[in-house]
Design an enzyme around this catalytic site. Sequence first.
Site, mmCIF file in Angstrom:
data_model
loop_
_atom_site.group_PDB
_atom_site.id
_atom_site.type_symbol
_atom_site.label_atom_id
_atom_site.label_comp_id
_atom_site.label_asym_id
_atom_site.label_seq_id
_atom_site.Cartn_x
_atom_site.Cartn_y
_atom_site.Cartn_z
ATOM 1 N N CYS A 155 -3.584 10.561 1.615
ATOM 2 C CA CYS A 155 -3.647 9.452 1.639
ATOM 3 C C CYS A 155 -1.622 9.798 1.096
ATOM 4 O O CYS A 155 -0.658 9.680 1.555
ATOM 5 C CB CYS A 155 -4.344 8.263 0.696
ATOM 6 S SG CYS A 155 -5.279 8.371 1.035
ATOM 7 N N LYS A 165 0.386 -1.543 0.012
ATOM 8 C CA LYS A 165 -0.056 0.184 0.148
ATOM 9 C C LYS A 165 0.824 1.276 0.141
ATOM 10 O O LYS A 165 0.645 2.782 -0.794
ATOM 11 C CB LYS A 165 -0.707 0.243 0.939
ATOM 12 C CG LYS A 165 -1.549 1.230 1.512
ATOM 13 C CD LYS A 165 -2.589 1.803 0.502
ATOM 14 C CE LYS A 165 -3.377 2.907 0.893
ATOM 15 N NZ LYS A 165 -4.160 3.317 0.089
#
Length: 427
Positions: free
Chosen positions: A278, A224
Amino acid sequence: MRKEKKVANTAVQNTFKDVCVVGLGYIGLPTAAFIASKGIKVTGVDVNPTFVESINRGEVPFVEPGFDELLKDVVERGLLTARFDQVEADAYIVCVPTPFKGDNHEVDTKYINSAVDAMAPRLRPGALVVLESTSPPGTTRNMAEYIIEKRPDLSLNEEDENAIFVAHCPERVLPGQIMEEMENNDRVIGGLTPKGTELARDLYATFCTAELLTTDATTAEMAKLTENSFRDVNIAFANELSLISDRLGIDVWELIELANHHPRVNILKPGPGVGGHCIAVDPWFIVSAVPEEAKIVRQAREINDGKPSFVLDKVEKALSKSDNKRVAALGIAFKADIDDLRESPALGIVEQLAERNPETTVSVVEPNVDSLPDRLAAHKNIELADFTTAIESAGVVVLLVDHREFVGIDQNLLNGKTVIDTRGIWR
Ligand code: SAJ
């Protein structure tokens, strides 16, 4: 890495009768709704009363195209309920924020810890706990060990009768395209043990029709972080090109368009900086874990974080040459067609502009919000305005977000104004 095919929904529903999703934000709520849409009873948990009340009315508390109908449906059918406290469940999905703290950008696990504090007393042997929040390597294991600290009667050894199962399955959806991507994006799933991986894969197979790629928890965590760092590095390249082009007096948009005609070149778009919680955050977790090695990752973060002050300088230079000291700032969201203001470079630019230039009035146009966030409302020289009023009264127009409302405007409206188009939509 193993590729797993989707398992039959009916088999899966026997395994998971109740699911509890902790954190009902941009990721947790759609995840909860997709699982509920498969006939599984889902309880969503959040500390924010506005969110809980809105969800129980069947209303999405943020902007996400196409999601309203799905949420309304699962709430009306009694499959999804929101509340403040956790419940007993077969599986828990933790979707809480994982911000960083301090100068070393280490993760702050306070939200994960409080999710576990509330979950621990309710955990039954055999339960599955999935961490979806983006996390540095080792966080899933630390979370599992914290659960056992709270519940020493449970075990992480899957051979034991009192075992619980823990896995990481990082979220991957793009805000603005969640309806499509929640179902169709491949998922990376890494358990602390093989059974944990298997159970988590079965849970995601209830609603994800794409490939479910299994690995260990640490590799899943790094996958990720790697995805978002890849994007950050590529945006940094585009942003660096915009600085280089400015110095050379050439049009960066034309430059990129030309270069992208090469069959193996695909440069992303420069902008006013990188926002959202993010891409502007996750690469720091790699830097913090391995500072010596993560050189490009750090540099990319610094380039992207430096872009707002470049834009600010441009606006201030334009203002110094303009008799009309009003600025129209178009967009404060962190990207197009959403209402998310987290880590938004546009927001920071507007705030600093107003702070550093008290004689200037900044008219903010943001079609996705009804009122200014407190940070901006605190300034007397910032106002929320409609598009036409803001443009007509301004001497300087700065386009910060490429919202659809700004794309096809009548360019005549801009005549006589100094225009700074940070997204290249008015060329
Ligand atoms: N941006 C540019 N130029 C570009 C692309 C983006 O300046 O060419 C800026 C945007 O304006 C925004 C920021 O970058 O400020 C991030 O936007 P984004 O659309 O690239 O990504 P996010 O933050 O909305 O979602 C990302 C996605 N990750 C990747 O594409 C690798 C998404 O799939 C993740 O699920 C999400 O982060 C997340 O939650 O981690």
